[in-house]
Design an enzyme around this catalytic site. Sequence first.
Site, PDB file in Angstrom:
ATOM      1  N   HIS A 159      -6.588  -7.230  -0.566  1.00 42.49           N
ATOM      2  CA  HIS A 159      -6.316  -5.736  -1.024  1.00 42.49           C
ATOM      3  C   HIS A 159      -5.326  -5.641  -2.154  1.00 42.49           C
ATOM      4  O   HIS A 159      -4.470  -6.145  -2.442  1.00 42.49           O
ATOM      5  CB  HIS A 159      -5.662  -5.075   0.325  1.00 42.49           C
ATOM      6  CG  HIS A 159      -6.327  -5.174   1.550  1.00 42.49           C
ATOM      7  ND1 HIS A 159      -6.122  -6.053   2.624  1.00 42.49           N
ATOM      8  CD2 HIS A 159      -7.679  -4.767   2.079  1.00 42.49           C
ATOM      9  CE1 HIS A 159      -6.685  -6.171   3.540  1.00 42.49           C
ATOM     10  NE2 HIS A 159      -7.849  -5.226   3.457  1.00 42.49           N
ATOM     11  N   ASP A 190      -4.461 -12.789   3.409  1.00 41.40           N
ATOM     12  CA  ASP A 190      -5.724 -12.359   3.767  1.00 41.40           C
ATOM     13  C   ASP A 190      -7.201 -12.785   3.084  1.00 41.40           C
ATOM     14  O   ASP A 190      -8.144 -12.155   3.244  1.00 41.40           O
ATOM     15  CB  ASP A 190      -5.803 -10.719   4.428  1.00 41.40           C
ATOM     16  CG  ASP A 190      -5.129  -9.797   3.329  1.00 41.40           C
ATOM     17  OD1 ASP A 190      -4.727 -10.369   2.175  1.00 41.40           O
ATOM     18  OD2 ASP A 190      -4.853  -8.793   3.518  1.00 41.40           O
ATOM     19  N   HIS A 239       0.674  -1.298  -0.311  1.00 39.45           N
ATOM     20  CA  HIS A 239       0.084   0.079  -0.074  1.00 39.45           C
ATOM     21  C   HIS A 239       0.925   1.276  -0.063  1.00 39.45           C
ATOM     22  O   HIS A 239       0.229   2.200  -0.085  1.00 39.45           O
ATOM     23  CB  HIS A 239      -0.769  -0.305   1.253  1.00 39.45           C
ATOM     24  CG  HIS A 239      -2.012  -1.089   1.081  1.00 39.45           C
ATOM     25  ND1 HIS A 239      -2.970  -1.168   0.086  1.00 39.45           N
ATOM     26  CD2 HIS A 239      -2.344  -1.996   2.158  1.00 39.45           C
ATOM     27  CE1 HIS A 239      -3.821  -2.209   0.352  1.00 39.45           C
ATOM     28  NE2 HIS A 239      -3.467  -2.648   1.625  1.00 39.45           N
ATOM     29  N   ASP A 254      -2.960 -10.708  -2.477  1.00 39.43           N
ATOM     30  CA  ASP A 254      -3.519 -10.062  -1.223  1.00 39.43           C
ATOM     31  C   ASP A 254      -4.870  -9.789  -1.416  1.00 39.43           C
ATOM     32  O   ASP A 254      -5.222  -9.415  -2.351  1.00 39.43           O
ATOM     33  CB  ASP A 254      -2.500  -8.937  -0.800  1.00 39.43           C
ATOM     34  CG  ASP A 254      -3.138  -8.519   0.609  1.00 39.43           C
ATOM     35  OD1 ASP A 254      -2.043  -8.717   1.573  1.00 39.43           O
ATOM     36  OD2 ASP A 254      -3.815  -7.557   0.652  1.00 39.43           O
TER      37      ASP A 254
HETATM   38 ZN   LIG Z   1      -4.240  -6.915   2.786  1.00 36.07          ZN
END
Ligand SMILES: [Zn+2]
Length: 313
Positions: A165, A244, A126, A163
């Site tokens: 995200h 995740d 991120h 991931d």
């Molecule tokens: Zn994540």
Amino acid sequence: MITAYLTHPNCSLHHMGPEHPESPQRLEAIRARLSLTGLLQQTMQADAIEAREETLARVHPARHLRALDKCLPTEGIITLDSDTMMNPNSLQAARVAAGAVVRGVDQVFKRQADNVFCAVRPPGHHAEASDAMGFCFYNNVAVGAAHARAKYGAKRIAILDFDVHQCNGTIDIFKNDPEILICSSFQYPFYPWRYLRSEWQNVVNTPLEVGTDSQEYRRVIERQWLPALHAFKPDLVMLSAGFDAHKDDPMGDICLEDEDFYWVTHLAMEIAALYAENRVVSVLEGGYNLKTLASGAEAHIKALLGLPFSDAS
Ligand SMILES: [Zn+2]
């Protein structure tokens, strides 16, 4: 396959408070599981080395690095954004996390290892060029990719991010860069709420609906990632390995299982075998259920080592 396992004790010095899910216990859980199953002993274990400022500066502007240095508290915990905090050791940890990927790149290009897993935190995907966010300070995988290009002349680097995200930071750093291909699967709509549309030639965004299961996940990855990877012919494959998207992870609502992490790792290795002399450098991103983080990482390492999934305990 020779698989290197890179980590550093300083990764555990960074913490964001007792309630925060991105905790030092994550790495302990992975190590305990791999140790118990005997897999850790089958890897070539080494400590990471801190990434130098000029290495980080290949992807983060120097003024941003200095601004982060200035944020570092001398005691206690300070808040950068609603979910990203720093303690006095945070950047020490972040420098070895990025440094692990740099060392991993060195190992695969020097043929000391076929592939590498960097068991590090804080995560990185991120972190944008000039913005620390989402538990991330330096973009570890991007720092490694930039190192591969600068030091070894890598010309076609594929970064696969599974991931839950999306990797807004990696996209921010490499958007429109024809030498980097980014494939990212992620729950949609979801955090990070930016960079979610495929607006760049070199980005394959694969949004996943809530509840996406193994079968649907594999179908969409094969359909969207494989043609892009075969057309690109990477000379290095890098993985942003977040766990995740597991069905029991508290952070997301995607329903993958350990075997899917094995499967996607194996897919990356097949591409690397075809085009990249097996070079795969993987770095830990998310994963917040300690049990499934550890079992997902175990499946991932098993694939990297070239072992069958069915031996899983
Ligand atoms: Zn994540």
